[in-house]
Design a protein around this motif. Structure first.
Motif, PDB file in Angstrom:
ATOM      1  N   TRP A 154       0.828  -1.202   0.000  1.00  0.00           N
ATOM      2  CA  TRP A 154       0.000   0.000   0.000  1.00  0.00           C
ATOM      3  C   TRP A 154       0.867   1.258   0.000  1.00  0.00           C
ATOM      4  O   TRP A 154       1.982   1.256   0.508  1.00  0.00           O
ATOM      5  CB  TRP A 154      -0.903   0.004   1.247  1.00  0.00           C
TER       6      TRP A 154
ATOM      7  N   PRO B 103       3.877   5.274   6.955  1.00  0.00           N
ATOM      8  CA  PRO B 103       3.976   4.422   8.144  1.00  0.00           C
ATOM      9  C   PRO B 103       3.018   4.884   9.252  1.00  0.00           C
ATOM     10  O   PRO B 103       2.935   6.064   9.552  1.00  0.00           O
ATOM     11  CB  PRO B 103       5.430   4.607   8.590  1.00  0.00           C
ATOM     12  N   GLY B 104       2.258   3.940   9.794  1.00  0.00           N
ATOM     13  CA  GLY B 104       1.378   4.254  10.919  1.00  0.00           C
ATOM     14  C   GLY B 104       0.066   4.902  10.537  1.00  0.00           C
ATOM     15  O   GLY B 104      -0.723   5.286  11.401  1.00  0.00           O
ATOM     16  N   CYS B 105      -0.196   5.039   9.248  1.00  0.00           N
ATOM     17  CA  CYS B 105      -1.437   5.678   8.781  1.00  0.00           C
ATOM     18  C   CYS B 105      -2.626   4.759   9.042  1.00  0.00           C
ATOM     19  O   CYS B 105      -2.586   3.579   8.717  1.00  0.00           O
ATOM     20  CB  CYS B 105      -1.327   5.960   7.284  1.00  0.00           C
ATOM     21  N   HIS B 106      -3.685   5.316   9.597  1.00  0.00           N
ATOM     22  CA  HIS B 106      -4.837   4.485   9.936  1.00  0.00           C
ATOM     23  C   HIS B 106      -5.699   4.095   8.737  1.00  0.00           C
ATOM     24  O   HIS B 106      -6.587   3.253   8.869  1.00  0.00           O
ATOM     25  CB  HIS B 106      -5.693   5.182  10.995  1.00  0.00           C
TER      26      HIS B 106
ATOM     27  N   GLY C 275      -4.818   2.293   6.429  1.00  0.00           N
ATOM     28  CA  GLY C 275      -4.564   0.868   6.209  1.00  0.00           C
ATOM     29  C   GLY C 275      -5.456   0.008   7.084  1.00  0.00           C
ATOM     30  O   GLY C 275      -6.016  -0.995   6.632  1.00  0.00           O
ATOM     31  N   ILE C 276      -5.592   0.413   8.350  1.00  0.00           N
ATOM     32  CA  ILE C 276      -6.457  -0.361   9.258  1.00  0.00           C
ATOM     33  C   ILE C 276      -7.905  -0.277   8.771  1.00  0.00           C
ATOM     34  O   ILE C 276      -8.627  -1.276   8.741  1.00  0.00           O
ATOM     35  CB  ILE C 276      -6.334   0.158  10.710  1.00  0.00           C
TER      36      ILE C 276
ATOM     37  N   ARG D 254      -8.515  -2.449   5.825  1.00  0.00           N
ATOM     38  CA  ARG D 254      -8.516  -3.850   6.222  1.00  0.00           C
ATOM     39  C   ARG D 254      -9.834  -4.221   6.906  1.00  0.00           C
ATOM     40  O   ARG D 254     -10.407  -5.283   6.634  1.00  0.00           O
ATOM     41  CB  ARG D 254      -7.329  -4.109   7.157  1.00  0.00           C
TER      42      ARG D 254
ATOM     43  N   PRO E   1       3.951   7.406  14.929  1.00  0.00           N
ATOM     44  CA  PRO E   1       2.674   6.685  14.851  1.00  0.00           C
ATOM     45  C   PRO E   1       1.968   6.491  16.201  1.00  0.00           C
ATOM     46  O   PRO E   1       0.753   6.705  16.296  1.00  0.00           O
ATOM     47  CB  PRO E   1       3.070   5.346  14.222  1.00  0.00           C
ATOM     48  N   LEU E   2       2.697   6.130  17.228  1.00  0.00           N
ATOM     49  CA  LEU E   2       2.050   5.906  18.525  1.00  0.00           C
ATOM     50  C   LEU E   2       1.563   7.224  19.126  1.00  0.00           C
ATOM     51  O   LEU E   2       0.460   7.309  19.697  1.00  0.00           O
ATOM     52  CB  LEU E   2       3.019   5.202  19.482  1.00  0.00           C
TER      53      LEU E   2
ATOM     54  N   LYS F 142       6.560  -1.110   7.398  1.00  0.00           N
ATOM     55  CA  LYS F 142       7.073   0.256   7.361  1.00  0.00           C
ATOM     56  C   LYS F 142       7.609   0.698   8.720  1.00  0.00           C
ATOM     57  O   LYS F 142       7.853   1.892   8.937  1.00  0.00           O
ATOM     58  CB  LYS F 142       5.986   1.209   6.872  1.00  0.00           C
TER      59      LYS F 142
ATOM     60  N   CYS G  85       6.279   1.095  11.643  1.00  0.00           N
ATOM     61  CA  CYS G  85       5.519   2.100  12.409  1.00  0.00           C
ATOM     62  C   CYS G  85       5.483   1.768  13.886  1.00  0.00           C
ATOM     63  O   CYS G  85       5.283   2.651  14.722  1.00  0.00           O
ATOM     64  CB  CYS G  85       4.106   2.263  11.854  1.00  0.00           C
TER      65      CYS G  85
ATOM     66  N   LEU H 228       3.268   0.067  15.670  1.00  0.00           N
ATOM     67  CA  LEU H 228       1.991  -0.077  16.383  1.00  0.00           C
ATOM     68  C   LEU H 228       1.829  -1.494  16.931  1.00  0.00           C
ATOM     69  O   LEU H 228       1.314  -1.691  18.027  1.00  0.00           O
ATOM     70  CB  LEU H 228       0.813   0.290  15.476  1.00  0.00           C
TER      71      LEU H 228
ATOM     72  N   CYS I 181      -1.934  -3.614  12.739  1.00  0.00           N
ATOM     73  CA  CYS I 181      -0.989  -3.347  11.644  1.00  0.00           C
ATOM     74  C   CYS I 181      -1.693  -2.638  10.488  1.00  0.00           C
ATOM     75  O   CYS I 181      -2.655  -3.157   9.933  1.00  0.00           O
ATOM     76  CB  CYS I 181      -0.385  -4.661  11.138  1.00  0.00           C
ATOM     77  N   PRO I 182      -1.225  -1.443  10.101  1.00  0.00           N
ATOM     78  CA  PRO I 182      -1.876  -0.724   8.996  1.00  0.00           C
ATOM     79  C   PRO I 182      -1.501  -1.268   7.619  1.00  0.00           C
ATOM     80  O   PRO I 182      -2.033  -0.796   6.625  1.00  0.00           O
ATOM     81  CB  PRO I 182      -1.361   0.709   9.142  1.00  0.00           C
TER      82      PRO I 182
END
Lengths: 353, 251, 71
Positions: free
Chosen positions: B19, B23-26, B28-29, B32, B224-225, C12, C14, C16, C58-59
């Protein structure tokens, strides 16, 4: 549905019934004078034939509903009038790029801006030169009678599906509002195969309909593919009619409602001993350039008449390519009378005599 | 005797490819979760997804079902067209806050007004992500973006737009919920809401919308966190989580 | 056999998955993947309870989780 008896129908309603007979079951639109009867007719008619009518919140939404319904494989139409068609331009660019079949009816009114509600032909550039962004073309049909509004609407659906492209039925407020005797033809629309439609996978891989081509090479190829199709349309679909042109010294060029008036003026000129002829483009894009050049062989001057400040006249000049003088006569907000055009013909013939 | 069983694996409703998200972008979640629910409801073959313009623009390249890429903001109108032709399919849009709450406000509101049987999955990350982090209608007061360099001020850019609160006043809107993804419990709730929204549609009840408060670590300038904490601590006070409307049929 | 497997090239970094792992059995690897990120990896397989919270946070759909179950 059989061929009807001779009926008296209003242009806008005739378009609505023609759409149904042409297999259209989905209509998305927004009220605007002088087009609203198309909506009103289909709001009543489509539920009778198991279709759906949605009155959108704007022309912007209406054309995007058309995009969705076409993507889902349906025969679909929208209709509006000049300012509303302007609002649809973004969506039309997307529909053309996504190569979806759809029919768009423009019952033109005076412009620019809010303009007026009287007839106009001033959206010629918008429809034939690409009113939205990017390299695309629209097939544009210009009827001149209510019967032709019916026939062209049915033809528009066939052409839209044949070429997977949006087709415009290009008429004006006078034609939309006037009543004429018509025969509603019996049509048995043959739904074309649409293996590309986004209908849910149902046993195949995903179908994707989109217009984003980020890699430059891919976008370039996409445009070449579109234009290969447009060249095919240019080769196959140019339509026009010619009246009294065999020996015409003055050739009048007019389309739509004006072509009827111009024909009367040409007949009046013939009675007065003037060798006048009429060339009437039926497809505005592709413009019937070769046919025009052919009928202009003996002409000494060309007169283009439009309800605009002069738009199609540019395509006439491109076709004639400097070989003949091309004059223009236009009115705004009103269709010229046969007498006005006859006077212009007489004036021109006096100049060349 | 023991055997190995899968606890979690990639849903079949996602195409197996990387994708573009940061990194850490929501996003993607959220992608999913939509894919998981569609797989679990057995709707892969009967779904038409409608994407958007913004960071959701490539959704049709990621989802393994039919997809449409509409113009900016118009997804609910496109989805309306699809749904009217194919009333038994699952038709949903996936739109960000620029796409939905700015340029596409009209289309979104009127799809709800008509009670259009579609679902909108609305990603609220308080700015325009794809174009580089500009002010959106959802930007928080005082939030610095590339087009609110002094922080969002009311006199210049007004106040944050609460979409769920607005939409839930409409009779046509049947299921309206705001969820977040800042920890595993929230992700589980978000998935449940997406399921309820899709069920609302498939039962023919009416319009459904799930707003997902999402982290945009890149444009927020946060790890991200830390971005998850920002959603929890600073977004949920402006955009309260919860179900605003739940129809009887999906309770 | 590892209970948690990573599509390492998609990760990546991240973090999480690491942050929300209830057993603290994940960490970023010392090496870089071809994207240039330190990928997440399972460092304490013995503590892993196959809860799949890592995969659900995990994104990038990098993680698959398995468990041993009695037949």
């Amino acid at each position: 549905m059989k061929n009807s008896e001779l009926l008296l129908m209003k242009g806008n309603e005739a378009i609505g019934e023609a759409a149904v007979r042409g297999g259209c079951r989905y209509f998305f639109g927004y009220p605007i004078t002088p087009q609203s009867e198309v909506l009103e007719y289909l709001a009543r008619r489509l539920p009778e034939v198991g279709g759906a009518y949605v009155q959108a919140e704007s022309e912007v939404s209406a054309i995007n509903m058309v995009f969705g319904a076409a993507a889902a494989g349906a025969r679909v139409m929208t209709a509006s009038s000049s300012p509303g068609i302007s609002l649809m331009q973004e969506g039309i660019s997307y529909i053309a790029s996504a190569q979806l079949p759809a029919v768009i009816v423009n019952i033109m009114r005076g412009s620019p801006g809010l303009g007026g509600i009287q007839p106009s032909q001033a959206d010629y550039f918008q429809s034939t030169k690409g009113g939205g962004h990017g390299d695309y073309r629209l097939l544009v049909l210009a009827p001149s009678t209510v019967q032709e509004m019916i026939d062209h609407t049915i033809l528009a659906f066939e052409l839209a599906e044949k070429y997977c492209t949006p087709v415009v039925v290009f008429a004006d407020g006078m034609m939309g509002q006037m009543m004429e005797p018509v025969v509603l033809p019996e049509v048995e629309p043959v739904p074309s195969e649409k293996p590309w439609a986004t209908t849910g996978m149902r046993g195949r891989g995903p179908n994707i309909i989109h217009t984003l081509h980020l890699p430059p090479d891919e976008l370039e190829q996409h445009c070449h593919n579109l234009f290969a199709k447009y060249h095919q349309i240019e080769a196959n679909e140019k339509r026009s009619l010619a009246y009294y042109t065999e020996d015409a010294e003055i050739l009048v060029v007019a389309y739509g409602i004006v072509s009827r008036v111009a024909r009367a003026a040409v007949e009046q000129a013939r009675e007065a001993g003037i060798k006048a002829g009429l060339f009437r483009p039926i497809t505005l894009w592709p413009f019937p350039d070769e046919a025009l050049v052919n009928v202009a062989q003996k002409a000494r001057k060309v007169l283009v008449v439009e309800v605009s400040m002069g738009q199609m006249v540019e395509d006439v000049r491109l076709s004639i390519n400097g070989r003949l003088p091309v004059e223009f006569y236009g009115r705004i907000g009103q269709v010229p009378t046969p007498g006005e055009i006859f006077n212009k013909i007489s004036q021109i013939i006096a100049e060349v005599a | 005797m023991t055997e190995t069983v899968k606890v979690y694996s990639r849903p079949k409703t996602l195409i197996d490819r990387p994708w573009h998200f940061c990194p850490g972008c929501h996003h993607g979640i959220a992608h999913r979760l939509c894919a998981e629910v569609i797989e679990e409801m057995g709707l892969q073959e009967n779904t038409v997804g409608v994407g958007s313009v913004g960071c959701g623009v490539f959704s049709y390249e990621y989802f393994n079902f039919d997809g449409i890429g509409p113009s900016h903001g118009r997804a609910p109108a496109v989805a309306t067209g699809v749904k009217r032709v194919l009333p038994d399919r699952l038709v949903f849009t996936y739109q960000g806050d620029g796409d939905l709450a700015a340029i596409g406000t009209t289309e979104m509101v009127h799809a709800a007004v008509r009670g259009e049987k579609i679902t909108i999955v609305f990603i609220n990350n308080t700015l325009y992500g794809m174009t580089g982090g500009q002010l959106a209608p959802t930007t928080l007061m005082g939030q610095v973006t590339t087009t609110s360099p002094y922080g969002r001020e009311a006199k210049q850019a007004g106040y944050p737009m609460r979409v769920c609160e607005m939409i839930s006043t409409l009779e046509g809107a049947a299921y309206v919920a705001r969820v977040a993804l800042f920890n595993p419990a929230q992700v589980a709730k978000a998935k449940k809401s997406i399921r309820r929204a899709f069920e609302t549609q498939m039962q023919g009840i009416g319009f459904s919308m799930v707003e997902i408060l999402s982290a945009c670590p890149t444009n927020w300038g946060m790890a991200p966190l830390e971005a998850c904490k920002h959603v929890e601590n600073n977004l949920t006070s402006v955009y309260p989580l919860g179900e605003f409307k739940v129809p009887e049929g999906v309770k | 056999m590892a209970k948690v497997s990573f599509l390492e090239e998609r990760c990546k970094g991240c973090g999480l998955c690491i942050a929300f792992c209830p057993k603290n059995c994940l960490a970023l690897a010392g090496h870089l993947n071809t994207q240039g990120y330190h990928p997440a990896t399972l460092v304490d397989e013995g503590s892993c309870i196959s809860c799949a919270i890592c995969a659900r946070m995990c994104p990038d759909v990098v993680i698959e989780v398995e468990k041993e179950a009695r037949r």
